[in-house]
Design a protein around this motif. Structure first.
Motif, PDB file in Angstrom:
ATOM      1  N   HIS A  43      -8.188   2.112  11.157  1.00 44.62           N
ATOM      2  CA  HIS A  43      -6.766   2.394  10.948  1.00 44.62           C
ATOM      3  C   HIS A  43      -6.517   3.813  10.454  1.00 44.62           C
ATOM      4  N   GLY A  44      -7.579   4.610  10.343  1.00 42.15           N
ATOM      5  CA  GLY A  44      -7.464   5.974   9.846  1.00 42.15           C
ATOM      6  C   GLY A  44      -8.255   6.138   8.560  1.00 42.15           C
ATOM      7  N   PRO A  45      -8.194   7.326   7.957  1.00 40.33           N
ATOM      8  CA  PRO A  45      -8.952   7.564   6.728  1.00 40.33           C
ATOM      9  C   PRO A  45      -8.354   6.827   5.536  1.00 40.33           C
ATOM     10  N   ALA A  46      -9.228   6.153   4.768  1.00 37.38           N
ATOM     11  CA  ALA A  46      -8.800   5.365   3.616  1.00 37.38           C
ATOM     12  C   ALA A  46      -9.350   5.974   2.327  1.00 37.38           C
ATOM     13  N   ILE A  47      -8.499   6.083   1.324  1.00 36.82           N
ATOM     14  CA  ILE A  47      -8.867   6.676   0.037  1.00 36.82           C
ATOM     15  C   ILE A  47      -9.708   5.694  -0.770  1.00 36.82           C
ATOM     16  N   THR A  48     -10.862   6.181  -1.269  1.00 41.45           N
ATOM     17  CA  THR A  48     -11.727   5.360  -2.120  1.00 41.45           C
ATOM     18  C   THR A  48     -11.771   5.871  -3.554  1.00 41.45           C
ATOM     19  N   ALA A  49     -11.438   7.130  -3.780  1.00 44.20           N
ATOM     20  CA  ALA A  49     -11.377   7.717  -5.124  1.00 44.20           C
ATOM     21  C   ALA A  49     -10.284   8.784  -5.101  1.00 44.20           C
ATOM     22  N   PHE A  50      -9.571   8.921  -6.225  1.00 44.70           N
ATOM     23  CA  PHE A  50      -8.400   9.799  -6.248  1.00 44.70           C
ATOM     24  C   PHE A  50      -8.191  10.345  -7.648  1.00 44.70           C
ATOM     25  N   LYS A  51      -7.852  11.638  -7.736  1.00 51.11           N
ATOM     26  CA  LYS A  51      -7.430  12.195  -9.016  1.00 51.11           C
ATOM     27  C   LYS A  51      -6.504  13.381  -8.780  1.00 51.11           C
ATOM     28  N   VAL A  52      -5.579  13.563  -9.705  1.00 54.52           N
ATOM     29  CA  VAL A  52      -4.654  14.697  -9.672  1.00 54.52           C
ATOM     30  C   VAL A  52      -5.305  15.854 -10.411  1.00 54.52           C
ATOM     31  N   LEU A  53      -5.442  16.985  -9.721  1.00 58.45           N
ATOM     32  CA  LEU A  53      -6.024  18.176 -10.334  1.00 58.45           C
ATOM     33  C   LEU A  53      -4.977  19.015 -11.039  1.00 58.45           C
ATOM     34  N   ASN A  66       0.845  -1.189   0.000  1.00 53.96           N
ATOM     35  CA  ASN A  66       0.000   0.000   0.000  1.00 53.96           C
ATOM     36  C   ASN A  66       0.886   1.247   0.000  1.00 53.96           C
ATOM     37  N   THR A  67       0.265   2.392  -0.221  1.00 54.08           N
ATOM     38  CA  THR A  67       0.985   3.665  -0.196  1.00 54.08           C
ATOM     39  C   THR A  67       0.267   4.617   0.743  1.00 54.08           C
ATOM     40  N   HIS A  68       1.038   5.324   1.552  1.00 49.07           N
ATOM     41  CA  HIS A  68       0.508   6.310   2.488  1.00 49.07           C
ATOM     42  C   HIS A  68       0.898   7.695   1.985  1.00 49.07           C
ATOM     43  N   ILE A  69      -0.067   8.622   2.010  1.00 49.10           N
ATOM     44  CA  ILE A  69       0.224  10.000   1.621  1.00 49.10           C
ATOM     45  C   ILE A  69      -0.268  10.947   2.706  1.00 49.10           C
ATOM     46  N   GLU A 124      -5.959  24.195   6.734  1.00 44.98           N
ATOM     47  CA  GLU A 124      -5.461  23.298   7.774  1.00 44.98           C
ATOM     48  C   GLU A 124      -4.008  23.624   8.073  1.00 44.98           C
ATOM     49  N   GLU A 125      -3.612  23.432   9.323  1.00 40.33           N
ATOM     50  CA  GLU A 125      -2.239  23.718   9.730  1.00 40.33           C
ATOM     51  C   GLU A 125      -1.319  22.525   9.519  1.00 40.33           C
ATOM     52  N   LYS A 126      -1.890  21.331   9.550  1.00 38.50           N
ATOM     53  CA  LYS A 126      -1.090  20.118   9.483  1.00 38.50           C
ATOM     54  C   LYS A 126      -1.685  19.168   8.446  1.00 38.50           C
ATOM     55  N   ALA A 127      -0.802  18.508   7.683  1.00 30.80           N
ATOM     56  CA  ALA A 127      -1.255  17.543   6.687  1.00 30.80           C
ATOM     57  C   ALA A 127      -1.838  16.313   7.383  1.00 30.80           C
ATOM     58  N   ARG A 128      -2.838  15.709   6.750  1.00 32.22           N
ATOM     59  CA  ARG A 128      -3.458  14.489   7.288  1.00 32.22           C
ATOM     60  C   ARG A 128      -2.987  13.277   6.498  1.00 32.22           C
ATOM     61  N   ALA A 129      -2.842  12.155   7.186  1.00 31.78           N
ATOM     62  CA  ALA A 129      -2.370  10.920   6.564  1.00 31.78           C
ATOM     63  C   ALA A 129      -3.549  10.114   6.015  1.00 31.78           C
ATOM     64  N   TYR A 130      -3.362   9.560   4.820  1.00 30.70           N
ATOM     65  CA  TYR A 130      -4.359   8.716   4.167  1.00 30.70           C
ATOM     66  C   TYR A 130      -3.659   7.497   3.582  1.00 30.70           C
ATOM     67  N   PHE A 131      -4.406   6.417   3.408  1.00 24.28           N
ATOM     68  CA  PHE A 131      -3.907   5.236   2.723  1.00 24.28           C
ATOM     69  C   PHE A 131      -5.011   4.720   1.815  1.00 24.28           C
ATOM     70  N   VAL A 132      -4.671   3.853   0.866  1.00 29.58           N
ATOM     71  CA  VAL A 132      -5.647   3.325  -0.085  1.00 29.58           C
ATOM     72  C   VAL A 132      -6.504   2.260   0.597  1.00 29.58           C
ATOM     73  N   GLN A 133      -7.815   2.348   0.383  1.00 34.64           N
ATOM     74  CA  GLN A 133      -8.793   1.432   0.984  1.00 34.64           C
ATOM     75  C   GLN A 133      -8.500  -0.020   0.585  1.00 34.64           C
ATOM     76  N   TRP A 134      -8.633  -0.924   1.534  1.00 27.89           N
ATOM     77  CA  TRP A 134      -8.431  -2.356   1.341  1.00 27.89           C
ATOM     78  C   TRP A 134      -9.674  -2.959   0.698  1.00 27.89           C
ATOM     79  N   ASP A 135      -9.494  -3.787  -0.324  1.00 21.00           N
ATOM     80  CA  ASP A 135     -10.590  -4.498  -0.982  1.00 21.00           C
ATOM     81  C   ASP A 135     -10.604  -5.935  -0.470  1.00 21.00           C
ATOM     82  N   PRO A 136     -11.604  -6.306   0.341  1.00 21.39           N
ATOM     83  CA  PRO A 136     -11.607  -7.647   0.931  1.00 21.39           C
ATOM     84  C   PRO A 136     -11.770  -8.774  -0.092  1.00 21.39           C
ATOM     85  N   LYS A 137     -12.344  -8.486  -1.248  1.00 21.03           N
ATOM     86  CA  LYS A 137     -12.532  -9.531  -2.269  1.00 21.03           C
ATOM     87  C   LYS A 137     -11.201 -10.010  -2.834  1.00 21.03           C
TER      88      LYS A 137
END
Length: 113
Positions: A98-108, A45-48, A55-68
């Motif tokens: 485990h914290g916030p997990a990314i479900t959709a992502f795009k570079v603007l 996985n990748t953490h960003i 916001e004063e501080k960046a928040r940590a996110y990781f890619v959502q786990w797919d149980p299938k």
């Protein structure tokens, strides 16, 4: 006696409302700048860390786990790994144990452009 019961119920309802609001949202969408990126210890996985405007501080996110498939969501993981530190991104997330997990992502806006 009746007033005491009604008063106690009102206090309990208020306490519940305060507790529920203090927990924060269970999902959301943010736009911000990637400040750091790193792979997880097992490399699967990748953490960003993303800093959103205001916001004063960046928040940590990781890619959502797919149980299938027993792995992070492959399409989202590919997009996250293609992004670079400094890119402006939009992501949707859900709260997990485990914290916030990314479900959709795009570079603007890419840092390179």
């Amino acid at each position: 006696m009746f007033r005491n019961i009604v008063g106690a119920c009102a206090i309990l309802a208020l306490a519940f409302a305060v507790t529920a609001s203090a927990q924060g949202p269970k999902s959301g969408k943010i736009i911000g700048e990637i400040k750091t990126m790193k792979d997880s210890k097992d490399g699967k996985n990748t953490h960003i860390d993303v800093l959103a405007p205001g916001e004063e501080k960046a928040r940590a996110y990781f890619v959502q786990w797919d149980p299938k498939i027993k792995a992070p969501m492959p399409d989202v993981l590919k997009l996250v790994r293609a992004a670079k530190v400094g890119d402006r991104v939009e992501l949707e997330w859900v709260g997990t144990n485990h914290g916030p997990a990314i479900t959709a992502f795009k570079v603007l806006k890419s840092k390179d452009k």
